[in-house]
Design an enzyme around this catalytic site. Structure first.
Site, PDB file in Angstrom:
ATOM      1  N   SER A   1      15.504  38.577 -33.038  1.00  0.00           N
ATOM      2  CA  SER A   1      15.545  39.918 -32.461  1.00  0.00           C
ATOM      3  C   SER A   1      14.962  40.911 -33.445  1.00  0.00           C
ATOM      4  O   SER A   1      15.198  40.817 -34.646  1.00  0.00           O
ATOM      5  CB  SER A   1      16.999  40.289 -32.139  1.00  0.00           C
ATOM      6  OG  SER A   1      17.096  41.625 -31.715  1.00  0.00           O
TER       7      SER A   1
ATOM      8  N   ASP B   1      25.450  48.984 -34.106  1.00  0.00           N
ATOM      9  CA  ASP B   1      24.784  50.058 -33.375  1.00  0.00           C
ATOM     10  C   ASP B   1      25.669  50.691 -32.315  1.00  0.00           C
ATOM     11  O   ASP B   1      25.571  51.896 -32.054  1.00  0.00           O
ATOM     12  CB  ASP B   1      23.492  49.542 -32.736  1.00  0.00           C
ATOM     13  CG  ASP B   1      22.326  49.529 -33.714  1.00  0.00           C
ATOM     14  OD1 ASP B   1      22.434  50.206 -34.754  1.00  0.00           O
ATOM     15  OD2 ASP B   1      21.326  48.849 -33.447  1.00  0.00           O
TER      16      ASP B   1
ATOM     17  N   ARG C   1      19.745  55.891 -35.363  1.00  0.00           N
ATOM     18  CA  ARG C   1      20.684  55.995 -34.249  1.00  0.00           C
ATOM     19  C   ARG C   1      21.197  57.413 -33.994  1.00  0.00           C
ATOM     20  O   ARG C   1      21.348  57.820 -32.843  1.00  0.00           O
ATOM     21  CB  ARG C   1      21.859  55.033 -34.443  1.00  0.00           C
ATOM     22  CG  ARG C   1      21.477  53.548 -34.486  1.00  0.00           C
ATOM     23  CD  ARG C   1      20.286  53.222 -33.661  1.00  0.00           C
ATOM     24  NE  ARG C   1      20.022  51.791 -33.552  1.00  0.00           N
ATOM     25  CZ  ARG C   1      18.866  51.280 -33.190  1.00  0.00           C
ATOM     26  NH1 ARG C   1      17.848  52.097 -32.956  1.00  0.00           N
ATOM     27  NH2 ARG C   1      18.698  49.985 -33.076  1.00  0.00           N
TER      28      ARG C   1
END
Length: 406
Positions: free
Chosen positions: A181, A127, A98
Site C-alpha cells: 500500500s 490515520d 492529515r
C-alpha cells in the site's frame, strides 16, 4: 448517531474510496460530496473527477483542490522549524498531511451544508485518529463516518464483489492482492503491507518510487546552497522559490542522489508495531540544512531546549494532535526561536547522503576571535575558566568527600 443527510468524503478516486462513496449512499441514503486534495502525490487528479461523475456525483459536489503551497507553507515548514523526527528517524510525511485534509473536509462541510465527513482509513492504523481528532478540534459537532469500522466488507474478495455488484470500475491490478500500500504527498512516500510485512526481509528495490538506489546514484557529488529566512528555506542556489517549489526542487535533487530512504519499524499510536518504507528526499535535505543554519544562529540554551521538546512535538503530530493547545504552545516557542535563523547553508549531496559543508549568516553567533587557536587579541581571558570550573566542581567535590567516608 443519527443518519447524516449529506457527507463530505475524502476521496482519492481509488477502489476503496469509490466503494465507500457507494456504500455511504446505500447505507445512509445520504448525498455524498467528494473532496480530493492535490498534496503533490504525483498523480493526475482528473480521473478522480471522472470517477466521481461516473458514480453519479453532481459536478457541484466534486471538490478537487491544489493545496500544495498551503501544505508546505502552513504545515511542513512549521514542523521543520522544530526539526521534528518521530522515534529518532521518521520525518512524519503522512502524519503532517492529515490535519490539512481534515481542515478542508470540515470547511467544505460548512460550505455545502453537510452534517458529516468521512474518510477511508482503517481501524488498525493511525490515520483514523489523525483525521478524526483534527475534525473534532475544528468542529466539535461534526459527525465522522469511518466505514472500515462499520461495514462487513472484511476482505479484498468482498470489496471486489461489492464493486462488481454496483458497477464500480475496477483496475486490472486491483483484482489481485496488491503487493503493498502506498501513501504519497509532496513531502514523502510511504509504503506498507504485503511484501513488506516481514521486517527481517529487505524491501525489494521496486518499492522505492522517488529515489534512485544510492549504489546507482551519480559518482560525482553535487553542491547546493539553501538560503533561510526566519527558519524557513526561501532560496535555492540564489533563486527565490515558493514553499512548494522549494520542496519540489529538493525532492528532485535528493531523489537523483538516493537521499532520504528509510526502512522503519515504528510504534503506532493504536498500540501495534508496523514496518514502513519511507522516502523523504527533500525533507532529509531540509532537516540537515536547517540544523546547519541553526548551528551558527541559535543560542546554545535555546537549541538544547528545542531538542528536549522536539520528541514531544513530533509525537503530538504523529498521534494526530496538530490542532491541540499543547502543539500550538510549542509552535509559538519554536517560532520565537527562529527570529534570527537567517543565512545560507552549503550542502554536499552524494550517494544517499547529505552533509553540511558550509554555513554563514548576518545573524551568526560564531566568533572566530573567541575560538581561534592563534592569538585572540584579548577576546577571551583563559584564566576566567579556573573560577568557572571551581564553582561547577564544588558540588561534585562535596559529594565525593561524603561518599569517601563510607
Amino acid at each position: 448517531m443519527s443518519a447524516p443527510k449529506k457527507v463530505v468524503l475524502a476521496y482519492s478516486g481509488g477502489l476503496d474510496t469509490s466503494i465507500i462513496l457507494k456504500w455511504l449512499e446505500i447505507e445512509y441514503g445520504c448525498e455524498v460530496v467528494t473532496f480530493t486534495a492535490d498534496l503533490g502525490q504525483g498523480e493526475e487528479l482528473d480521473p478522480a473527477r471522472k470517477k466521481a461523475e461516473l458514480l453519479g456525483i453532481k459536478a457541484e459536489n466534486i471538490f478537487i483542490e491544489d493545496v500544495r503551497e498551503e501544505f508546505v507553507r502552513d504545515f511542513v515548514f512549521p514542523m521543520f522549524r522544530a526539526n521534528a523526527v518521530y522515534e529518532g528517524l521518521y520525518l512524519l510525511g503522512t502524519s503532517i498531511a492529515r490535519p490539512l485534509i481534515s481542515k478542508r473536509l470540515v470547511e467544505i462541510a460548512a460550505q455545502v451544508g453537510a452534517d458529516a465527513v468521512a474518510h477511508g482509513a482503517t481501524g488498525k492504523g493511525n490515520d483514523q485518529v489523525r483525521f478524526e481528532l483534527s475534525a473534532y478540534a475544528l468542529n466539535p459537532d461534526i459527525k465522522v463516518i469511518a466505514p472500515w469500522r462499520e461495514w462487513d466488507l472484511s476482505s479484498r474478495t468482498k470489496l471486489l464483489e461489492f464493486a462488481e455488484k454496483h458497477q464500480i470500475p475496477i483496475a486490472k491490478d486491483k483484482r489481485g492482492e496488491a503487493p503493498f500500500s502506498v501513501d504519497a504527498n509532496l513531502l514523502h512516500t510511504s509504503s506498507e503491507g504485503k511484501v513488506l510485512e516481514d521486517p527481517s526481509v529487505e524491501a525489494p528495490d521496486y518499492v522505492y518510487q522517488r529515489t534512485i538506489s544510492p549504489e546507482k546514484a551519480p559518482d560525482n557529488a553535487e553542491f547546493i546552497e539553501i538560503g533561510y529566512t526566519k527558519g524557513d528555506p526561501t532560496s535555492l542556489n540564489g533563486t527565490n522559490l515558493t514553499p512548494a517549489e522549494m520542496l519540489t526542487a529538493l525532492n528532485e535533487l535528493g531523489g537523483k542522489h538516493g537521499i532520504g530512504r528509510l526502512d522503519l519499524v515504528e510504534g503506532r499510536f493504536v498500540g501495534m508495531k508496523s514496518r514502513g518504507i519511507y522516502e523523504t528526499p527533500g525533507g532529509t535535505i531540509m532537516l540537515e540544512a536547517h540544523r546547519g543554519i541553526e548551528s551558527i544562529t541559535l543560542d546554545r540554551g535555546a537549541a538544547h531546549l528545542k531538542d528536549e521538546l522536539m520528541p514531544k512535538y513530533a509525537e503530538l503530530i504523529y498521534n494526530g494532535f496538530w490542532y491541540s493547545p499543547e502543539r500550538e504552545m510549542l509552535q509559538a516557542l519554536i517560532d520565537v526561536s527562529q527570529e534570527h535563523v537567517n543565512g545560507t547553508v552549503r550542502l554536499k549531496l552524494f550517494k544517499g547522503s547529505v552533509q553540511t559543508i558550509g554555513r554563514w549568516s548576518k545573524d551568526s553567533l560564531y566568533s572566530e576571535a573567541h575560538v581561534t587557536f592563534e592569538d585572540d587579541a584579548g577576546a577571551y581571558d583563559q584564566t576566567d575558566a579556573a573560577g568557572f570550573i571551581k564553582i561547577n566542581a564544588l558540588r561534585l567535590k562535596l559529594l565525593a568527600a561524603r561518599n569517601n567516608k563510607t
